[in-house]
Write a protein that holds these residues in place. Structure first.
Motif, PDB file in Angstrom:
ATOM      1  N   GLN A   1       7.495  -1.510  -5.383  1.00  0.00           N
ATOM      2  CA  GLN A   1       6.644  -2.503  -6.033  1.00  0.00           C
ATOM      3  C   GLN A   1       7.363  -3.825  -6.278  1.00  0.00           C
ATOM      4  OE1 GLN A   1       4.436  -0.627  -9.406  1.00  0.00           O
ATOM      5  NE2 GLN A   1       5.524   1.169  -8.682  1.00  0.00           N
TER       6      GLN A   1
ATOM      7  N   PRO B   1       6.716  -6.542 -12.499  1.00  0.00           N
ATOM      8  CA  PRO B   1       7.677  -6.117 -13.525  1.00  0.00           C
ATOM      9  C   PRO B   1       8.043  -4.636 -13.387  1.00  0.00           C
ATOM     10  CG  PRO B   1       5.759  -7.161 -14.495  1.00  0.00           C
ATOM     11  CD  PRO B   1       5.448  -6.954 -13.079  1.00  0.00           C
ATOM     12  N   PHE B   2       7.285  -3.889 -12.540  1.00  0.00           N
ATOM     13  CA  PHE B   2       7.613  -2.482 -12.344  1.00  0.00           C
ATOM     14  C   PHE B   2       8.572  -2.293 -11.186  1.00  0.00           C
ATOM     15  CE2 PHE B   2       3.216  -2.727 -13.926  1.00  0.00           C
ATOM     16  CZ  PHE B   2       3.414  -2.166 -15.171  1.00  0.00           C
TER      17      PHE B   2
ATOM     18  N   GLN C   1      12.307   8.658   3.603  1.00  0.00           N
ATOM     19  CA  GLN C   1      11.033   8.101   4.050  1.00  0.00           C
ATOM     20  C   GLN C   1      11.210   6.910   4.982  1.00  0.00           C
ATOM     21  OE1 GLN C   1       8.053   7.850   0.818  1.00  0.00           O
ATOM     22  NE2 GLN C   1       9.485   9.159  -0.281  1.00  0.00           N
TER      23      GLN C   1
ATOM     24  N   ASN D   1      11.156   7.925   9.254  1.00  0.00           N
ATOM     25  CA  ASN D   1      10.014   7.842  10.178  1.00  0.00           C
ATOM     26  C   ASN D   1       9.078   6.714   9.789  1.00  0.00           C
ATOM     27  OD1 ASN D   1       8.676   8.822   8.015  1.00  0.00           O
ATOM     28  ND2 ASN D   1       7.686  10.507   9.084  1.00  0.00           N
TER      29      ASN D   1
ATOM     30  N   LEU E   1       7.775   5.702   7.069  1.00  0.00           N
ATOM     31  CA  LEU E   1       6.765   5.803   6.011  1.00  0.00           C
ATOM     32  C   LEU E   1       6.994   4.672   5.021  1.00  0.00           C
ATOM     33  CD1 LEU E   1       6.568   9.611   5.243  1.00  0.00           C
ATOM     34  CD2 LEU E   1       4.765   8.162   6.163  1.00  0.00           C
TER      35      LEU E   1
ATOM     36  N   ASN F   1       2.139  -1.525  10.789  1.00  0.00           N
ATOM     37  CA  ASN F   1       1.953  -0.092  10.524  1.00  0.00           C
ATOM     38  C   ASN F   1       1.304   0.633  11.690  1.00  0.00           C
ATOM     39  OD1 ASN F   1       3.101   0.312   8.005  1.00  0.00           O
ATOM     40  ND2 ASN F   1       1.351  -0.606   6.981  1.00  0.00           N
ATOM     41  N   LYS F   2       0.922  -0.113  12.712  1.00  0.00           N
ATOM     42  CA  LYS F   2       0.302   0.525  13.864  1.00  0.00           C
ATOM     43  C   LYS F   2       1.374   1.039  14.829  1.00  0.00           C
ATOM     44  CE  LYS F   2      -4.128  -1.327  13.407  1.00  0.00           C
ATOM     45  NZ  LYS F   2      -4.515  -2.671  13.046  1.00  0.00           N
TER      46      LYS F   2
ATOM     47  N   ILE G   1       9.216  15.387   9.043  1.00  0.00           N
ATOM     48  CA  ILE G   1       9.760  15.458   7.677  1.00  0.00           C
ATOM     49  C   ILE G   1       9.107  16.589   6.898  1.00  0.00           C
ATOM     50  CG2 ILE G   1      10.083  14.279   5.488  1.00  0.00           C
ATOM     51  CD1 ILE G   1      10.320  11.720   6.808  1.00  0.00           C
TER      52      ILE G   1
ATOM     53  N   PHE H   1       8.717  17.529   3.264  1.00  0.00           N
ATOM     54  CA  PHE H   1       8.930  16.916   1.960  1.00  0.00           C
ATOM     55  C   PHE H   1       9.286  17.952   0.909  1.00  0.00           C
ATOM     56  CE2 PHE H   1       6.649  13.598   4.079  1.00  0.00           C
ATOM     57  CZ  PHE H   1       7.283  12.472   3.611  1.00  0.00           C
TER      58      PHE H   1
ATOM     59  N   SER I   1       2.302  21.637  -1.117  1.00  0.00           N
ATOM     60  CA  SER I   1       1.170  20.862  -1.639  1.00  0.00           C
ATOM     61  C   SER I   1       0.415  20.126  -0.540  1.00  0.00           C
ATOM     62  CB  SER I   1       1.657  19.867  -2.685  1.00  0.00           C
ATOM     63  OG  SER I   1       2.459  18.896  -2.081  1.00  0.00           O
TER      64      SER I   1
ATOM     65  N   LYS J   1       3.890 -11.747 -19.021  1.00  0.00           N
ATOM     66  CA  LYS J   1       3.907 -12.871 -18.052  1.00  0.00           C
ATOM     67  C   LYS J   1       2.499 -13.303 -17.635  1.00  0.00           C
ATOM     68  CE  LYS J   1       7.699 -11.647 -15.332  1.00  0.00           C
ATOM     69  NZ  LYS J   1       7.909 -11.151 -14.042  1.00  0.00           N
TER      70      LYS J   1
ATOM     71  N   PHE K   1       0.347 -11.719 -14.663  1.00  0.00           N
ATOM     72  CA  PHE K   1      -0.445 -10.508 -14.850  1.00  0.00           C
ATOM     73  C   PHE K   1      -1.913 -10.826 -15.020  1.00  0.00           C
ATOM     74  CE2 PHE K   1       3.369  -8.287 -15.723  1.00  0.00           C
ATOM     75  CZ  PHE K   1       3.057  -7.019 -15.325  1.00  0.00           C
TER      76      PHE K   1
ATOM     77  N   ASN L   1       1.716  10.564   2.159  1.00  0.00           N
ATOM     78  CA  ASN L   1       2.933  10.485   2.972  1.00  0.00           C
ATOM     79  C   ASN L   1       3.139  11.736   3.797  1.00  0.00           C
ATOM     80  OD1 ASN L   1       3.859   7.946   2.578  1.00  0.00           O
ATOM     81  ND2 ASN L   1       5.077   8.468   0.782  1.00  0.00           N
TER      82      ASN L   1
ATOM     83  N   GLU M   1      -7.552   3.698   9.389  1.00  0.00           N
ATOM     84  CA  GLU M   1      -7.621   3.186  10.756  1.00  0.00           C
ATOM     85  C   GLU M   1      -8.730   3.896  11.500  1.00  0.00           C
ATOM     86  OE1 GLU M   1      -4.008   2.965  13.156  1.00  0.00           O
ATOM     87  OE2 GLU M   1      -3.012   2.175  11.374  1.00  0.00           O
TER      88      GLU M   1
END
Ligand SMILES: Nc1ncnc2c1ncn2[C@@H]1O[C@H](COP(=O)(O)OP(=O)(O)OP(=O)(O)O)[C@@H](O)[C@H]1O
Ligand SMILES: [Mg+2]
Lengths: 299, 266
Positions: free
Chosen positions: A13, A17-18, A51, A54, A56, A77-78, A89, A91, A96, B62, B65, B181, B192
């Motif tokens: 991100q 701020p994160f 990640q 490959n 990701l 991303n194509k 991979i 994970f 899950s 800030k 935001f 993922n 896509e």
């Protein structure tokens, strides 16, 4: 297929701020055919690094070269599909990801996405199920009716079925029973030799590193702090402790012996090696007259 | 990637606004939306903006935001504004007329006012969610709903549901990303292809999400039961809401704002 990181930084991100900086200035190569172990304290960035193998995740800056493909921060991303097929991979907690009605369909899902026909994919699925040590009778069962360990194996079979050239494993044996763990690790080692795979293993089990890996990458706080063979990495117990890592059981045992005054030219990595070293040191005192019968009668 | 979607995510802080009682924040935010409609002149909107910006300044969050909060809604806002401008039969100078479409001076001014209203409402509600942890917000809602108990509205249960839901939003987002993922690594392309392909791609994502949500719900229920959870009357609270001097001051400032708006109204 070799994978090379050049000055890779990665931030989750970015621009908010994160923002979390997860990788900093990574420069490593995973050579073709190697069995590379990736170790490090929890939160050191191992899963994030995986990640990138490959695409990701794409680096925030720097480049990752996977075989012929170069991934930069601006790579589209194509057209990443062939890459995804070549680098499989598994994970953390892969059970899950199961979703199909039957085990065979779930294992065949990957290959079919890469254009393998349904029939061929189902055949591969049956083979892979045997490979991960499950009975063929499970093929038509629902994956959600299986035990946790069985689900794990089905998920792993689903990745193996894609027949990747690089197999990436993120703590594949966490939570398995000791026997299952051993079988699984031996299966990966066998596959590697049979199919000339490159294996990347993230693990907190130093024993597995010592037993199977030939190349080790140590991470701490998003940086690669050391690379080398297991012997080089485990030669310095104090350095390992500083980075919140341990020794393989065997090496730790030898280290204790060393502190008690035993002599080792180098610390052993495997049980066999330790046995050999001990034997050569004990040899004079181990002669039959002293030990074999002697001790039994002394009682 | 996922997290950008929640523009009103709580940003930890220690400002006056952060430390206010969530009940005060929630009620005053609603109140603010009400009094926006008193405003009907440039001066009154100016006062409202000054007030909002002062509140934002006090929160220490800030500016970006708040701008980001407006961005996802900008097309909706512009659409409303354009409708207002084109179809309001207003007075003042008429610049353009064609059938039922009229662009008049008062229409344009109204359009700008509506735009300001949207921005003010978004700013204030973003301020509320940015400075209040979701759980405190649900405590506040529980408190405010309390009078409904008279008509046998299940206040405690609704509040518990709300806090559990809020608590698990981030978990669910993380889980979604993880499963996406894992399926991408098995050759799924999300977003896509044609509609049909895209819908098919969602199945391998949704099923694991449902399964894990049900499992988690079951685990949570077991864990709560094992620790003797009992809802309803007489249950004491871990987070105790406390009305403090700053909440009174905030209320007074809103009252002053209301009086000012009424006086300055055209
Ligand atoms: N999706 C995400 N968003 C933001 N930050 C993340 C995300 N995933 C991981 N991080 C952060 O990146 C850092 C590295 O995390 P990573 O998952 O790569 O660690 P790890 O070495 O795999 O740890 P573990 O051994 O516990 O699996 C951590 O500080 C973590 O908080
Ligand atoms: Mg990890």
């Amino acid at each position: 297929m070799a994978i090379t990181f050049k000055q890779v930084d990665f931030t989750y991100q970015p621009g908010t701020p994160f923002a979390t900086n997860a990788l900093t200035d990574i420069n490593v190569t995973i050579p073709t055919g190697s069995y590379t172990a990736l170790i490090g304290h929890t939160g050191s960035g191992k899963s994030t690094l995986l990640q990138h193998l490959n695409a990701l995740l794409k680096p925030t800056s720097g480049t990752v070269t996977i075989g012929e493909r170069v991934i930069t921060p601006t790579t589209s991303n194509k057209d990443l599909k062939s890459l995804r097929q070549q680098v499989g991979i598994v994970f953390q907690f892969p059970e899950s990801q199961l979703f199909e009605e039957t085990v065979v369909k779930d294992i065949a899902f990957g290959p079919q996405n890469f254009g393998v026909s349904e029939e061929d994919a189902h055949q591969t699925a049956a083979k892979m199920l045997a490979l991960v040590g499950l009975d063929q009778s499970l093929l038509e069962r629902s994956p959600f009716d299986l035990s946790g360990g069985q689900m794990r194996r089905v998920a792993i079979a689903g990745v193996l079925a894609m027949q990747p050239k690089v197999l990436v494993l993120d703590e594949p044996t966490a939570g398995l029973d000791p026997q299952g763990r051993l079988e699984m690790m031996q299966m990966f080692a066998r596959l590697r030799h049979e199919q000339e795979l490159t294996v990347v293993l993230v693990t907190h089990q130093m024993d597995d590193v010592a037993d199977y890996a030939d190349n080790v990458i140590v991470m701490d706080q998003g940086r690669v702090v050391k690379t080398g063979t297991p012997r080089e990495i485990f030669a310095d117990p104090q350095w390992l402790t500083e980075h919140q890592l341990g020794l393989p059981k065997t090496t730790a045992f030898a280290q204790t012996l060393r502190e008690q005054g035993w002599q080792f030219d180098q610390l052993p990595l495997t049980e066999d090696e330790l046995a050999q070293m001990l034997k050569s040191q004990l040899a004079p005192s181990l002669a039959p007259s002293h030990f074999g019968e002697g001790t039994a009668h002394d009682e | 990637m996922m997290n950008k979607l929640i523009f009103g995510r709580y940003v930890p802080g220690n400002s006056v606004v952060h430390r206010m009682d969530p009940r005060a924040k929630l009620l005053l935010s609603f109140y603010f939306i009400g009094i926006i409609f008193i405003a009907n002149s440039w001066l009154t909107y100016l006062v409202l903006f000054a007030f909002t910006l002062a509140a934002i300044y006090l929160s220490g969050v800030k500016w970006s935001f708040f701008i980001n909060g407006v961005k996802p809604l900008i097309w909706l806002i512009l659409f409303t504004v354009v409708l207002q401008v084109l179809f309001s039969a207003g007075g003042g100078h008429v610049y353009f007329q064609w059938g039922i479409i009229t662009i008049s001076q008062s229409g344009l001014i109204n359009g700008v006012y509506i735009f300001c209203r949207f921005v003010l409402i978004i700013f204030m509600s973003t301020l509320l969610t940015l400075t209040t942890p979701p759980l405190e917000l649900s405590d506040a809602i529980e408190y405010i709903l309390m009078p409904l108990k008279v008509v046998h509205f299940p206040v405690y249960e609704v509040a518990l549901m709300l806090s559990i839901a809020l608590r698990f939003v981030p978990t669910l987002m993380d889980e979604t990303e993880k499963i996406m993922n894992a399926q991408r690594a098995r050759g799924v392309d999300f977003g896509e292809g044609n509609i049909f392909q895209q819908m098919r791609a969602v199945v391998p994502l949704l099923i694991p999400l449902f399964v894990s949500s049900f499992n988690r719900a079951e685990d949570l229920a077991t864990a709560m039961e094992a620790r003797g959870y009992q809802g309803g009357e007489g249950r004491s609270k871990f987070r105790i809401l406390k009305w403090q001097m700053r909440d009174t001051w905030a209320t007074i400032s809103f009252a002053v704002l209301t009086v000012a708006l009424i006086l300055l109204r055209a």
